[in-house]
Design a protein around this motif. Structure first.
Motif, PDB file in Angstrom:
ATOM      1  N   UNK A   7      12.596  30.218-112.410  1.00 14.66           N
ATOM      2  CA  UNK A   7      12.587  29.661-113.760  1.00 14.66           C
ATOM      3  C   UNK A   7      11.201  29.127-114.103  1.00 14.66           C
ATOM      4  N   UNK A   8      10.519  28.526-113.121  1.00 16.80           N
ATOM      5  CA  UNK A   8       9.172  27.994-113.366  1.00 16.80           C
ATOM      6  C   UNK A   8       8.197  29.105-113.742  1.00 16.80           C
ATOM      7  N   UNK A  32      13.035  26.902-123.586  1.00 16.44           N
ATOM      8  CA  UNK A  32      14.137  26.384-122.779  1.00 16.44           C
ATOM      9  C   UNK A  32      14.638  27.519-121.898  1.00 16.44           C
ATOM     10  N   UNK A  33      14.875  27.203-120.624  1.00 18.07           N
ATOM     11  CA  UNK A  33      15.276  28.213-119.644  1.00 18.07           C
ATOM     12  C   UNK A  33      16.777  28.179-119.420  1.00 18.07           C
ATOM     13  N   UNK A  34      17.356  29.373-119.306  1.00 21.57           N
ATOM     14  CA  UNK A  34      18.737  29.561-118.882  1.00 21.57           C
ATOM     15  C   UNK A  34      18.674  30.308-117.554  1.00 21.57           C
ATOM     16  N   UNK A  35      19.434  29.843-116.563  1.00 20.65           N
ATOM     17  CA  UNK A  35      19.323  30.424-115.222  1.00 20.65           C
ATOM     18  C   UNK A  35      20.163  31.674-114.996  1.00 20.65           C
ATOM     19  N   UNK A  36      21.312  31.793-115.667  1.00 17.29           N
ATOM     20  CA  UNK A  36      22.149  32.949-115.395  1.00 17.29           C
ATOM     21  C   UNK A  36      22.613  33.584-116.693  1.00 17.29           C
ATOM     22  N   UNK A  39      16.372  33.656-118.248  1.00 17.74           N
ATOM     23  CA  UNK A  39      15.685  33.947-119.501  1.00 17.74           C
ATOM     24  C   UNK A  39      15.207  32.635-120.106  1.00 17.74           C
ATOM     25  N   UNK A  40      14.272  32.726-121.050  1.00 15.47           N
ATOM     26  CA  UNK A  40      13.783  31.543-121.762  1.00 15.47           C
ATOM     27  C   UNK A  40      13.800  31.847-123.247  1.00 15.47           C
TER      28      UNK A  40
END
Length: 130
Positions: A7-8, A32-36, A39-40
């Motif tokens: 994510x970083x 803003x990041x989404x992990x699953x 994506x950002x």
């Protein structure tokens, strides 16, 4: 488009690209990041006033939606392209005539600065001394 392993890494790529395009956009929100899935997402306000929801994922940059409520009257309406772009520049060029103009102006000024810093060429027509 390279695959992102964290994510970083994704967030750093997106934030850097947004900062590098400030000459052709009015503003943007912090991604803003989404992990699953990984994506950002950021909202980019174009020079004409349209707000574009932009996503960066392993597919590249994509426009998810465009809000034209604040578009300056008389400007061309932006269209949401269906494909993803490898570079943020490509996406912005596809959705914003104002970005296209700003980019051309930005590149032209950089080229002028380069030409001003180059030494003058030697006059042609003279034979080199050996």
């Amino acid at each position: 488009m390279p695959g992102f392993t964290s994510a970083d890494e994704l967030l750093n790529e997106f934030a850097t690209e947004l900062r590098q395009h400030t000459y052709g956009i009015s503003s943007f929100t912090q991604p803003k990041v989404t992990l699953s899935p990984l994506r950002a997402e950021s909202v980019v306000t174009l020079l004409d006033g349209a707000a574009v929801r932009v996503e960066l994922s392993g597919r590249g940059y994509a426009a998810l939606a465009i809000n034209q409520a604040n578009v300056v009257p008389g400007n061309q309406a932006a269209v949401v392209p269906s494909e993803a772009f490898e570079l943020l520049t490509g996406l912005l060029m596809a959705v914003s005539p104002g970005f296209q103009r700003a980019m051309h102006s930005h590149l032209y000024s950089k080229l002028l600065a380069l030409s001003d810093s180059e030494p003058a060429p030697e006059p042609s027509g003279s034979d080199p001394v050996i």
